[in-house]
Design an enzyme around this catalytic site. Structure first.
Site, PDB file in Angstrom:
ATOM      1  N   SER A  24      39.737  51.662  22.189  1.00 57.87           N
ATOM      2  CA  SER A  24      40.360  51.613  23.481  1.00 57.87           C
ATOM      3  C   SER A  24      39.964  50.410  24.327  1.00 57.87           C
ATOM      4  CB  SER A  24      40.016  52.890  24.255  1.00 57.87           C
ATOM      5  OG  SER A  24      38.645  52.909  24.587  1.00 57.87           O
ATOM      6  N   SER A  80      35.560  52.776  20.048  1.00 57.20           N
ATOM      7  CA  SER A  80      36.324  51.983  21.016  1.00 57.20           C
ATOM      8  C   SER A  80      35.685  50.672  21.453  1.00 57.20           C
ATOM      9  CB  SER A  80      36.599  52.812  22.274  1.00 57.20           C
ATOM     10  OG  SER A  80      37.617  53.741  22.042  1.00 57.20           O
ATOM     11  N   LYS A 105      35.640  46.895  32.074  1.00 54.68           N
ATOM     12  CA  LYS A 105      36.664  47.841  31.604  1.00 54.68           C
ATOM     13  C   LYS A 105      37.064  48.758  32.761  1.00 54.68           C
ATOM     14  CE  LYS A 105      37.498  51.090  27.764  1.00 54.68           C
ATOM     15  NZ  LYS A 105      36.915  51.816  26.610  1.00 54.68           N
TER      16      LYS A 105
END
Lengths: 95, 495
Positions: free
Chosen positions: B158, B182, B78
């Protein structure tokens, strides 16, 4: 508690985010929606309840107060938008 | 040797150790898959050279016969994780061009274990969002579609890039982070597994901070077993993060027996929301029945302050964000606005932050500024922290009464269409996290497990919440649920 255009402008200023005058009424309305949602918290009886400071009961670790690294000036400045002579450069602060 | 990229971590590990495949081959398969995946917009900074280098080193290590489970496994990372010399932007324009001079502890742990980084993954800007529509890189697209309808769906957020990449087999697994859901919400939206460990299990050092008292990293994987393997490699005490727990990391994989006889599973009545889709209710009932069938003791429980979790979160998280994001000022890294004649340092801050932060980030920073400002601190911030204490106590009470884990839906709906919420009030979007956010506020471990498909053919997930530090036990319950649910569906490739 209702947020008006002036309060929105003051919050934007405190947050150091430029918001154009024309955008302030819409911003104030968004704040009011979100704060309206948050107002639900007033229904909760919090008498005598401690505000949470740490979600897991832990004592923060301490270490000896000594220098553990340094001499990294090049690396520290490597990503600066404007670095000169080993310093971060910014617009004039003092007249 | 096709479709190596579709392997699980456990399968790949076994094949690597058996010398049936090499990490170089495995890595190339993933790099090829990534090359053809532009339509998903999951990978945003590719690192093929680094990946091939790491794969070659992993093959040497595996040949020596002494390689950890994650050795040679290609991963997506990420964009919130700082990776040395590789763009790390938290999907924000304010960090344009930022290349860290250091490596986050978690990525370093994974590299020490021999893992391979394929590149950086798209996400919501500063991890603020539930649909991956706030990224400076543009929306991520879910590899799943509603039947034959080609409308683009959100992978959730997210960690939307991580979710999309794992579900589309672009990598074997990915790192995610979870501040209010998330990891778990996107995992549920794409039919994969994602675990947020106990607060303090994973070091936050080198992970761009959103809300420091809530943020935790975790793995997003194809199976529960893979989550156990990867979590073990990620976590552990780190002197560089003072909130990282100095506790031994168990062998999580060894705890996956699938035996949950006598375990007490709580079903919280407050999670039965008004207007909850029938399919979600059915999925929850089915999951409950599966755990009962597996020998668990099902118990109705109450978590009375659940309703106040989201409003408390939307005070605490923005407050911490406004403080954490104060560092983006155009001085030390990233974007600086072009200034006009006569502009001083205040104009520089204000213009830089107006240009660099997207709308949602600006909104949250300003809400946080407001709730922390003089005169409102007690009314909002302190009250929210008191409510947080009560939310945590709700969980402590049920655990003290003998509950081992809690079963809930992971999300209030299946994946929705990109753009569908564009005109909705921000609060509507926040409701996506209604089942997950309590877990962050209480610092507990939570895992999303894919459990079924809805009428439109989209995956739905269930969430299990565990006792603090008992990720091993939680993973085992999730493993039993996974075995019973038998979810094997994959998206049909269209990209």
């Amino acid at each position: 508690m209702s947020i008006d255009k002036d309060t929105a402008a003051r919050v934007a200023k405190l947050a150091r985010i430029r918001v154009e005058d024309a955008d302030l009424p819409a911003l104030a309305e968004e704040f009011n929606n979100i704060l309206g949602f948050i107002e639900q918290l007033n229904e909760v009886d919090v008498e005598g309840v401690e505000p949470m400071t740490s979600v897991t009961p832990m004592r923060l670790k301490r270490r000896v107060d000594e220098v553990t690294d340094g001499d990294l000036q090049d690396k520290v400045l490597a990503n600066a938008p404007d670095a000169r002579e080993g310093f971060f450069a910014v617009p004039k602060v003092v007249q | 040797m096709s479709d190596l990229n579709a392997l699980t971590i456990a399968e790949a590990r076994d094949k690597l150790r058996a010398k049936e495949i090499s990490s170089a081959e495995l890595t190339d398969a993933c790099l090829n898959a990534i090359e053809g995946s532009g339509a998903l917009n999951a990978f945003v900074h590719n690192t093929p050279e680094l990946a091939r280098e790491q794969a070659a080193a992993a093959d040497v290590r595996i040949a020596s016969g002494d390689a950890p489970a994650m050795c040679g496994i290609p991963l997506g990372i990420k964009d919130l994780f700082c990776t040395k010399g590789v763009p790390s932007q938290a999907a924000s324009a304010i960090l344009d061009g930022f290349k860290p001079e250091y490596e986050s502890t978690i990525t370093q742990n994974l590299f020490d274990a021999g893992s391979v980084m394929l590149g950086k993954l798209n996400m919501d800007e500063f991890a603020m969002g539930s649909s991956n529509e706030t990224s400076t890189y543009g929306d991520v697209v879910n590899p799943w579609r509603r039947g034959n309808d080609d409308a683009a769906l959100t992978p959730g957020g997210s960690s939307g890039g991580s979710a999309s990449a794992v579900a589309a087999d672009l990598c074997l697994a990915a790192t995610g982070t979870d501040t209010g859901g998330s990891i778990r919400q996107p995992a549920a939206f794409v039919g994969i597994t994602g675990i947020k460990p106990t607060y303090g299990r994973c070091s936050r050092w080198g992970v761009v901070a959103f809300a420091s008292s809530l943020d935790q990293a975790g793995p997003m994987t194809k199976t529960v077993r893979d989550s156990a393997i990867m979590l073990e490699a990620m976590c552990g005490h780190d002197p560089k993060d003072s909130t990282s727990a100095d506790l031994a990391v168990p062998d999580f994989e060894a705890m996956l027996t699938g035996d949950i006889k006598g375990k007490v599973i709580g079903i919280p009545k407050e999670y039965r929301m008004d207007g909850m889709p029938g399919e979600i209710e059915q999925l929850w009932a089915d999951g409950t029945a599966m755990l009962k069938e597996a020998g668990a003791d099902i118990r109705d429980i109450s978590l009375p302050h659940t309703k106040y979790a989201l409003p408390a979160y939307y005070v605490i998280a923005p407050a911490e964000a406004s403080s954490n994001l104060a560092r983006y000022d155009g001085v030390r890294y990233g974007h600086r606005a072009t200034l006009e004649q006569g502009d001083g340092i205040t104009e520089m801050y204000e213009k830089t932050r107006a240009e660099g932060f997207g709308a949602e980030v600006q909104r949250r920073v300003m809400i946080g500024t407001y709730v922390l400002s003089a005169g409102f601190y007690d009314a909002y911030y302190n009250r929210a922290r008191k409510v947080r204490t009560l939310i945590k106590k709700d969980f402590e009470d049920v655990f003290a009464a003998g509950v081992d884990a809690i079963l809930t839906p992971a999300t209030p709906s299946a994946a929705f269409g990109l753009g569908e919420m564009a005109n909705a009030d921000p609060v509507q979007m926040y409701l996506n996290d209604v089942f997950t956010v309590t877990v962050n506020l209480a610092g507990l471990p939570g895992i999303a497990v894919p459990a079924g498909l809805d009428k439109q053919g989209l995956p739905l997930g269930l969430q299990l919440i565990g006792r603090p530090w008992e990720e091993g036990d939680l993973l085992n319950t999730a493993y039993a649920l996974e075995q019973a649910a038998g979810f094997v569906a994959k998206p049909t490739k269209w990209w």
